[in-house]
Design a protein around this motif. Structure first.
Motif, PDB file in Angstrom:
ATOM      1  N   MET A   1      44.909 -26.067   8.941  1.00 32.33           N
ATOM      2  CA  MET A   1      44.049 -25.531   8.185  1.00 32.33           C
ATOM      3  C   MET A   1      42.910 -25.043   8.869  1.00 32.33           C
ATOM      4  SD  MET A   1      42.421 -26.343   4.349  1.00 32.33           S
ATOM      5  CE  MET A   1      44.191 -26.897   3.772  1.00 32.33           C
ATOM      6  N   ARG A   2      42.515 -23.783   8.776  1.00 35.07           N
ATOM      7  CA  ARG A   2      41.287 -23.195   9.735  1.00 35.07           C
ATOM      8  C   ARG A   2      40.233 -23.550   8.858  1.00 35.07           C
ATOM      9  NH1 ARG A   2      42.635 -16.973  10.199  1.00 35.07           N
ATOM     10  NH2 ARG A   2      42.592 -17.389   7.749  1.00 35.07           N
ATOM     11  N   ILE A   3      38.917 -23.320   9.610  1.00 33.59           N
ATOM     12  CA  ILE A   3      37.646 -23.714   9.372  1.00 33.59           C
ATOM     13  C   ILE A   3      37.211 -23.029   8.032  1.00 33.59           C
ATOM     14  CG2 ILE A   3      35.330 -23.891   9.652  1.00 33.59           C
ATOM     15  CD1 ILE A   3      36.969 -25.832  11.260  1.00 33.59           C
ATOM     16  N   ASP A   4      37.520 -21.627   7.984  1.00 34.60           N
ATOM     17  CA  ASP A   4      37.124 -21.048   6.666  1.00 34.60           C
ATOM     18  C   ASP A   4      37.859 -21.143   5.623  1.00 34.60           C
ATOM     19  OD1 ASP A   4      39.720 -20.135   7.868  1.00 34.60           O
ATOM     20  OD2 ASP A   4      39.160 -18.147   7.531  1.00 34.60           O
ATOM     21  N   ASN A   5      39.304 -21.703   5.668  1.00 34.76           N
ATOM     22  CA  ASN A   5      39.903 -22.074   4.600  1.00 34.76           C
ATOM     23  C   ASN A   5      39.685 -23.400   4.060  1.00 34.76           C
ATOM     24  OD1 ASN A   5      41.795 -20.168   4.644  1.00 34.76           O
ATOM     25  ND2 ASN A   5      43.442 -20.983   5.951  1.00 34.76           N
ATOM     26  N   LEU A   6      38.979 -24.333   4.879  1.00 34.59           N
ATOM     27  CA  LEU A   6      38.529 -25.716   4.718  1.00 34.59           C
ATOM     28  C   LEU A   6      37.451 -25.248   3.618  1.00 34.59           C
ATOM     29  CD1 LEU A   6      38.725 -27.993   8.062  1.00 34.59           C
ATOM     30  CD2 LEU A   6      39.941 -28.266   5.661  1.00 34.59           C
ATOM     31  N   LEU A   7      36.445 -24.587   4.250  1.00 33.49           N
ATOM     32  CA  LEU A   7      34.948 -24.032   3.547  1.00 33.49           C
ATOM     33  C   LEU A   7      35.475 -23.743   2.108  1.00 33.49           C
ATOM     34  CD1 LEU A   7      32.959 -22.582   6.491  1.00 33.49           C
ATOM     35  CD2 LEU A   7      32.663 -24.963   5.401  1.00 33.49           C
ATOM     36  N   GLU A   8      36.558 -22.834   2.247  1.00 30.17           N
ATOM     37  CA  GLU A   8      36.778 -22.113   0.727  1.00 30.17           C
ATOM     38  C   GLU A   8      37.501 -23.085  -0.135  1.00 30.17           C
ATOM     39  OE1 GLU A   8      39.807 -18.706  -1.034  1.00 30.17           O
ATOM     40  OE2 GLU A   8      39.751 -18.863   1.218  1.00 30.17           O
ATOM     41  N   PHE A   9      38.302 -23.849   0.548  1.00 30.68           N
ATOM     42  CA  PHE A   9      38.696 -25.213  -0.461  1.00 30.68           C
ATOM     43  C   PHE A   9      37.623 -26.038  -1.005  1.00 30.68           C
ATOM     44  CE2 PHE A   9      41.318 -29.346  -0.625  1.00 30.68           C
ATOM     45  CZ  PHE A   9      41.696 -28.927  -1.796  1.00 30.68           C
ATOM     46  N   GLY A  10      36.387 -26.405   0.024  1.00 26.95           N
ATOM     47  CA  GLY A  10      35.476 -27.455  -0.558  1.00 26.95           C
ATOM     48  C   GLY A  10      34.724 -26.544  -1.602  1.00 26.95           C
ATOM     49  N   ARG A  11      34.257 -25.222  -1.500  1.00 26.81           N
ATOM     50  CA  ARG A  11      33.695 -24.354  -2.598  1.00 26.81           C
ATOM     51  C   ARG A  11      34.442 -24.380  -3.890  1.00 26.81           C
ATOM     52  NH1 ARG A  11      32.273 -21.167   1.830  1.00 26.81           N
ATOM     53  NH2 ARG A  11      34.221 -19.634   1.306  1.00 26.81           N
ATOM     54  N   PHE A  12      35.949 -24.342  -3.871  1.00 30.59           N
ATOM     55  CA  PHE A  12      36.717 -24.507  -4.792  1.00 30.59           C
ATOM     56  C   PHE A  12      36.625 -25.728  -5.571  1.00 30.59           C
ATOM     57  CE2 PHE A  12      40.790 -26.237  -6.046  1.00 30.59           C
ATOM     58  CZ  PHE A  12      41.300 -25.235  -7.370  1.00 30.59           C
ATOM     59  N   LEU A  13      36.750 -26.909  -4.872  1.00 28.29           N
ATOM     60  CA  LEU A  13      36.520 -28.394  -5.444  1.00 28.29           C
ATOM     61  C   LEU A  13      35.100 -28.529  -5.951  1.00 28.29           C
ATOM     62  CD1 LEU A  13      38.190 -30.525  -2.415  1.00 28.29           C
ATOM     63  CD2 LEU A  13      39.155 -29.713  -4.623  1.00 28.29           C
ATOM     64  N   LEU A  14      34.113 -27.926  -5.343  1.00 26.18           N
ATOM     65  CA  LEU A  14      32.937 -28.092  -5.788  1.00 26.18           C
ATOM     66  C   LEU A  14      32.527 -27.565  -7.253  1.00 26.18           C
ATOM     67  CD1 LEU A  14      30.059 -29.446  -5.311  1.00 26.18           C
ATOM     68  CD2 LEU A  14      29.256 -27.312  -4.257  1.00 26.18           C
TER      69      LEU A  14
ATOM     70  N   ARG B   1      35.159 -26.690  -9.027  1.00 26.27           N
ATOM     71  CA  ARG B   1      35.776 -27.675 -10.559  1.00 26.27           C
ATOM     72  C   ARG B   1      35.169 -28.720 -10.805  1.00 26.27           C
ATOM     73  NH1 ARG B   1      41.431 -27.384 -11.320  1.00 26.27           N
ATOM     74  NH2 ARG B   1      41.218 -29.673 -11.274  1.00 26.27           N
ATOM     75  N   PHE B   2      34.604 -29.470  -9.837  1.00 26.07           N
ATOM     76  CA  PHE B   2      33.872 -30.478 -10.187  1.00 26.07           C
ATOM     77  C   PHE B   2      32.648 -30.501 -11.155  1.00 26.07           C
ATOM     78  CE2 PHE B   2      30.574 -33.861  -9.079  1.00 26.07           C
ATOM     79  CZ  PHE B   2      31.267 -34.956  -9.160  1.00 26.07           C
TER      80      PHE B   2
ATOM     81  N   ILE C   1      31.672 -40.266  -6.025  1.00 24.60           N
ATOM     82  CA  ILE C   1      32.461 -40.142  -5.029  1.00 24.60           C
ATOM     83  C   ILE C   1      33.924 -40.300  -5.451  1.00 24.60           C
ATOM     84  CG2 ILE C   1      33.500 -41.476  -2.881  1.00 24.60           C
ATOM     85  CD1 ILE C   1      30.454 -42.021  -2.320  1.00 24.60           C
ATOM     86  N   VAL C   2      34.058 -41.351  -6.693  1.00 25.81           N
ATOM     87  CA  VAL C   2      35.513 -41.446  -6.955  1.00 25.81           C
ATOM     88  C   VAL C   2      36.124 -40.136  -7.751  1.00 25.81           C
ATOM     89  CG1 VAL C   2      36.762 -42.781  -8.617  1.00 25.81           C
ATOM     90  CG2 VAL C   2      35.145 -44.019  -7.098  1.00 25.81           C
ATOM     91  N   LEU C   3      35.210 -39.618  -8.403  1.00 30.75           N
ATOM     92  CA  LEU C   3      35.675 -38.453  -9.283  1.00 30.75           C
ATOM     93  C   LEU C   3      35.701 -37.304  -8.415  1.00 30.75           C
ATOM     94  CD1 LEU C   3      33.281 -38.814 -12.530  1.00 30.75           C
ATOM     95  CD2 LEU C   3      35.725 -39.422 -12.128  1.00 30.75           C
ATOM     96  N   PHE C   4      34.902 -37.347  -7.236  1.00 30.66           N
ATOM     97  CA  PHE C   4      35.280 -36.082  -6.430  1.00 30.66           C
ATOM     98  C   PHE C   4      36.339 -36.084  -5.579  1.00 30.66           C
ATOM     99  CE2 PHE C   4      34.463 -33.077  -2.645  1.00 30.66           C
ATOM    100  CZ  PHE C   4      33.810 -32.005  -3.457  1.00 30.66           C
ATOM    101  N   GLY C   5      36.855 -37.615  -5.495  1.00 27.32           N
ATOM    102  CA  GLY C   5      38.039 -37.654  -4.650  1.00 27.32           C
ATOM    103  C   GLY C   5      39.189 -37.491  -5.624  1.00 27.32           C
ATOM    104  N   ALA C   6      39.056 -37.479  -7.027  1.00 27.37           N
ATOM    105  CA  ALA C   6      40.044 -37.286  -7.777  1.00 27.37           C
ATOM    106  C   ALA C   6      40.254 -35.789  -7.985  1.00 27.37           C
ATOM    107  CB  ALA C   6      39.672 -37.909  -9.397  1.00 27.37           C
ATOM    108  N   GLU C   7      38.952 -34.968  -7.739  1.00 27.32           N
ATOM    109  CA  GLU C   7      39.048 -33.326  -7.645  1.00 27.32           C
ATOM    110  C   GLU C   7      39.997 -32.902  -6.719  1.00 27.32           C
ATOM    111  OE1 GLU C   7      38.481 -31.124  -9.627  1.00 27.32           O
ATOM    112  OE2 GLU C   7      36.753 -32.125 -11.312  1.00 27.32           O
ATOM    113  N   LEU C   8      39.900 -33.649  -5.208  1.00 27.07           N
ATOM    114  CA  LEU C   8      40.503 -33.710  -4.131  1.00 27.07           C
ATOM    115  C   LEU C   8      42.024 -33.568  -4.095  1.00 27.07           C
ATOM    116  CD1 LEU C   8      40.827 -32.878  -0.995  1.00 27.07           C
ATOM    117  CD2 LEU C   8      40.262 -35.207  -0.548  1.00 27.07           C
ATOM    118  N   VAL C   9      42.295 -34.850  -4.826  1.00 29.69           N
ATOM    119  CA  VAL C   9      43.661 -35.181  -5.005  1.00 29.69           C
ATOM    120  C   VAL C   9      44.354 -33.938  -5.990  1.00 29.69           C
ATOM    121  CG1 VAL C   9      45.431 -36.783  -6.233  1.00 29.69           C
ATOM    122  CG2 VAL C   9      43.638 -37.428  -4.856  1.00 29.69           C
ATOM    123  N   CYS C  10      43.715 -33.626  -7.176  1.00 27.60           N
ATOM    124  CA  CYS C  10      44.202 -32.688  -8.170  1.00 27.60           C
ATOM    125  C   CYS C  10      44.250 -31.316  -7.438  1.00 27.60           C
ATOM    126  CB  CYS C  10      43.184 -32.686  -9.357  1.00 27.60           C
ATOM    127  SG  CYS C  10      43.854 -31.369 -10.595  1.00 27.60           S
ATOM    128  N   GLY C  11      43.329 -31.104  -6.416  1.00 26.62           N
ATOM    129  CA  GLY C  11      43.231 -29.502  -5.849  1.00 26.62           C
ATOM    130  C   GLY C  11      44.551 -29.567  -4.925  1.00 26.62           C
TER     131      GLY C  11
END
Length: 409
Positions: free
Chosen positions: A1-14, A16-17, A253-263
């Motif tokens: 996964m490229r850096i821009d995809n990681l950043l986009e995925f991180g923004r997506f998780l934030l 949603r959180f 941290i636990v809930l953000f980890g749950a967002e990661l799993v769901c994402g």
């Protein structure tokens, strides 16, 4: 996964959180934990005392947890919690029942927060909910005691801790708390949500949450060590607010980890720009209408097999709207069917009642192989042209009432 995809995925998780009210859920869980920590400790001691081989293991587990998972500010809190737990073990059966109810309330709050993240519409009920909570409260302490007793036995072996220990064995013993934390988070992410969670995604979330919690513990300990000014403000009471702050950060941290799993579990739909919700709604209605003619139901898996890999959160929103409009109903098999004759449901009503209006026909650019797509584009273009004609003129003309010719014509 490229850096821009990681950043986009991180923004997506934030996003949603925050949309799932993660900080508010963490605050509610912090409040519940404050009341449930003593009952959970009491239940753990009670379950471990049932097995003679685990006598005294409870105190060792407690010391192990406070030493490895809680910053240095927890030393004073540990003394209070141990005293409270010892007193709680002298309660009557009625008091023990109240403690169990408090522990169950904490588990219910955790499941509710996780179901919100996974967009679960129907939480566990009845015997399935009772069996899950009973397994956590009864088997959880026993498994923890067995794991702790095994690790203690392995640590006592000369092959692992003696002068002739195997190379790398000491490092393995040092990372044991991190491994136990990863296992615990993985189990939570896989078992608590009332939906299927792939084990590899739960493991990824467990690694993320455990590593982030370990880093937060170190940073929290450094702050307490190098910036002790809080003691000048709170004095002897300083440990309590910092302990509550640590619990809050842990739940974040636990809930953000749950967002990661769901994402991770919702495929890679976060990478693409989704079609307008109204378009997806019409696609869903068309497939439901076709299935109705063949006497078949539709679920998310069937929709994806039909060529529409819709994320679960979008599916839940669309189905929720159709259910509120009394257009669909759930079947006994868990799928959905139309419960209303679409011949008596005007398109205008759908356009007005849906919460995802299309503001501009350009949003439909790109084409779609649907029989209603071109007529919808033409109707929206005519609607935009008519709207532009009716609202022609400056704001000053409207305020002075000099635009009646446009409206009347």
């Amino acid at each position: 996964m490229r850096i821009d995809n990681l950043l986009e995925f991180g923004r997506f998780l934030l996003r949603r959180f925050l949309a799932d009210r993660g900080p508010q859920s963490a605050a509610a869980l912090t409040y519940t934990t404050l009341f449930a920590v003593v009952p959970m400790m009491t239940v753990t001691f009670a379950m471990l005392s049932v097995v003679p081989a685990f006598q005294g293991v409870g105190e060792q587990i407690q010391l192990f947890i406070f030493r490895n998972f809680i910053p240095s500010t927890g030393a004073t809190i540990q003394e209070y919690l141990v005293a409270f737990s010892v007193q709680a073990r002298q309660l009557t059966w009625f008091g023990v029942g109240l403690l169990m109810a408090t522990a169950l309330m904490m588990l219910l709050t955790i499941e509710k927060a996780f179901n919100t993240i996974w967009r679960v519409r129907q939480p566990r009920r009845g015997i399935s909910s009772f069996m899950l909570y009973w397994a956590i409260l009864s088997l959880g302490p026993l498994l923890l005691g067995a794991a702790f007793a095994t690790s203690t036995y392995l640590a006592s072996l000369t092959l692992l801790s003696g002068p002739y220990a195997i190379i790398g064995a000491s490092t393995l013993l040092k990372v044991m708390p991190l491994l136990l934390s990863v296992a615990a988070f993985t189990l939570i992410y896989a078992a608590v949500p009332n939906t299927r969670v792939p084990l590899k995604h739960a493991l990824a979330g467990g690694l993320f949450a455990a590593a982030l919690l370990e880093a937060a513990k170190e940073l929290f300990g450094l702050y307490v060590s190098y910036f002790p000014s809080y003691q000048l403000i709170y004095g002897a009471f300083a440990t309590v607010p910092f302990f509550l702050l640590w619990i809050y950060l842990s739940w974040i941290i636990v809930l953000f980890g749950a967002e990661l799993v769901c994402g991770l579990s919702s495929s890679t739909q976060w990478r693409r720009r989704s079609l307008p919700r109204l378009v997806l709604l019409l696609v869903l209605l068309r497939i439901l209408h076709q299935r109705q003619q063949h006497g078949r139901e539709l679920d998310l898996r069937g929709l994806r097999r039909a060529g529409w890999p819709l994320p679960s959160d979008e599916w839940d929103e669309l189905i929720g709207f159709l259910e509120a409009e009394q257009l669909v109903t759930r079947t006994g098999g868990g799928g959905w069917v139309l419960c209303r004759d679409l011949a008596h449901y005007p398109m205008q009503q759908l356009m007005q009642s849906n919460p995802w209006p299309i503001r501009h026909p350009a949003a439909l650019a790109g084409g779609l192989d649907e029989p209603w797509y071109l007529p919808l584009c033409e109707a929206l273009q005519q609607l935009q042209a008519e709207q532009a004609r009716l609202f022609d003129g400056s704001l000053a003309d409207w305020l002075q009432g000099d635009v009646t010719k446009n409206v009347s014509s």
